[in-house]
Write an enzyme that holds these catalytic residues in place. Structure first.
Site, PDB file in Angstrom:
ATOM      1  N   HIS A  45      -7.175  -5.081  10.181  1.00  0.00           N
ATOM      2  CA  HIS A  45      -6.923  -4.819   8.758  1.00  0.00           C
ATOM      3  C   HIS A  45      -5.668  -5.549   8.288  1.00  0.00           C
ATOM      4  CE1 HIS A  45      -4.484  -0.822   9.454  1.00  0.00           C
ATOM      5  NE2 HIS A  45      -3.690  -1.862   9.517  1.00  0.00           N
ATOM      6  N   ASP A  93       0.815  -1.214   0.000  1.00  0.00           N
ATOM      7  CA  ASP A  93       0.000   0.000   0.000  1.00  0.00           C
ATOM      8  C   ASP A  93       0.852   1.269   0.000  1.00  0.00           C
ATOM      9  OD1 ASP A  93       0.955  -0.404   2.584  1.00  0.00           O
ATOM     10  OD2 ASP A  93      -1.002  -0.900   3.420  1.00  0.00           O
ATOM     11  N   GLU A 153      -9.670  -2.130   5.415  1.00  0.00           N
ATOM     12  CA  GLU A 153     -10.315  -1.894   6.699  1.00  0.00           C
ATOM     13  C   GLU A 153     -11.539  -2.801   6.865  1.00  0.00           C
ATOM     14  OE1 GLU A 153      -8.611  -0.293   8.691  1.00  0.00           O
ATOM     15  OE2 GLU A 153      -8.070   1.737   8.102  1.00  0.00           O
ATOM     16  N   ASN A 190      -7.418  -3.279  14.338  1.00  0.00           N
ATOM     17  CA  ASN A 190      -8.811  -3.545  13.955  1.00  0.00           C
ATOM     18  C   ASN A 190      -8.925  -4.719  12.976  1.00  0.00           C
ATOM     19  OD1 ASN A 190      -7.789  -2.488  11.610  1.00  0.00           O
ATOM     20  ND2 ASN A 190      -9.216  -0.773  11.465  1.00  0.00           N
TER      21      ASN A 190
HETATM   22  P1  PGA Z   1       2.334  -1.894  12.473  1.00  0.00           P
HETATM   23  O1  PGA Z   1       1.135  -1.902  11.475  1.00  0.00           O
HETATM   24  O2  PGA Z   1       3.301  -2.907  11.960  1.00  0.00           O
HETATM   25  O3  PGA Z   1       2.922  -0.513  12.391  1.00  0.00           O
HETATM   26  O4  PGA Z   1       1.789  -2.241  13.806  1.00  0.00           O
HETATM   27  C1  PGA Z   1       0.636  -3.125  11.048  1.00  0.00           C
HETATM   28  C2  PGA Z   1      -0.610  -2.879  10.236  1.00  0.00           C
HETATM   29  O5  PGA Z   1      -1.294  -1.883  10.498  1.00  0.00           O
HETATM   30  O6  PGA Z   1      -0.906  -3.693   9.351  1.00  0.00           O
END
Ligand code: PGA
Length: 241
Positions: A138, A67, A143, A136
């Protein structure tokens, strides 16, 4: 889903890094799906170390990132382009032309999504996709509520995600509101998936992934439909599992 339980972030990074380096050595033309955020940073450290010590070559490796923030120039230090260069590509022998990150400043974002998805197809798909998990649930920036049939698309980031990511920005107002992300179907097309989770903040999401059923309300649950998923999680992330 295979679950590998590890003690902490360092062990998670080493176990994942070893697996990726081994896949690269076994298939020098591998297509790697890569992720940004705090979770994979230690894995990239491992890969840089392994490159220096063991000479694992990335000359013929292709990468596709999950992304990118909409509106963020590749030179912006908060862009995922920049993150990948600083955390990995600048330190190994990846060839620039083989690096793919969605273009968040494309004139036509819908066309960019189609181009990105088509590009992955033309590469023959992703051999190994590295994933983190959002608090959450994702995956990528898909999302809760994202259809499992989704392909690369534009998303409006949830407040939860913007808040979680605000730690990288001066304030939450600076966190972009939109992103381009591979879709869930795009991710599920990968031949192998490695999902990493570390820390108590991820414990609820990991417990829901392991204990509850498949639901579009919880994007990571889509991984249960995939035949080759390995979860590497540390003790804190497994606190409620
Ligand atoms: P993070 O993010 O590695 O910064 O915890 C993971 C994600 O949001 O997929």
């Amino acid at each position: 889903m295979e679950i590998i339980k590890v003690a902490n972030y360092e062990e998670m990074s080493t176990v994942a890094g070893k697996r990726i380096a081994e896949r690269v050595r076994n298939n020098p033309n591998i297509v790697l799906g890569l992720a940004t955020g705090s979770t994979p940073q230690g894995v990239y450290q491992y890969l840089i170390h392994d490159f220096k010590i063991n000479g694992t070559s990335y000359k013929n490796v292709t990468s596709v990132n999950l992304d990118e923030y909409v509106g963020m120039d590749p030179e912006d230090p908060n862009s995922y382009h920049y993150f990948m260069r600083k955390n990995l590509f600048d330190h190994i022998n990846m060839v620039n032309e083989n690096v793919h990150v969605p273009n968040g400043v494309a004139n036509n974002l819908d066309e960019e999504c189609i181009r990105y998805e088509q590009g992955i197809k033309e590469l023959g798909g992703i051999d190994l996709q590295l994933l983190g998990i959002g608090e959450n649930g994702h995956i990528g920036f898909n999302e809760p509520g994202t259809p499992f049939s989704s392909r690369t698309h534009i998303v409006t980031l949830s407040e939860n995600t913007r808040k979680a990511n605000s730690r990288f920005f001066a304030s939450i107002e600076d966190v972009p509101k939109q992103a381009i992300t591979m879709g869930i179907a795009t991710i599920l097309d990968s031949r192998e998936i490695l999902l990493l989770a570390s820390g108590e903040k991820k414990a609820k999401a990991v417990a829901r992934l392991l204990k509850q059923g498949i639901s579009e309300d919880f994007p990571a649950s889509s991984l249960k439909q995939h035949k080759n998923v390995t979860i590497i999680a540390d003790q804190d992330a497994l606190k409620y599992s």
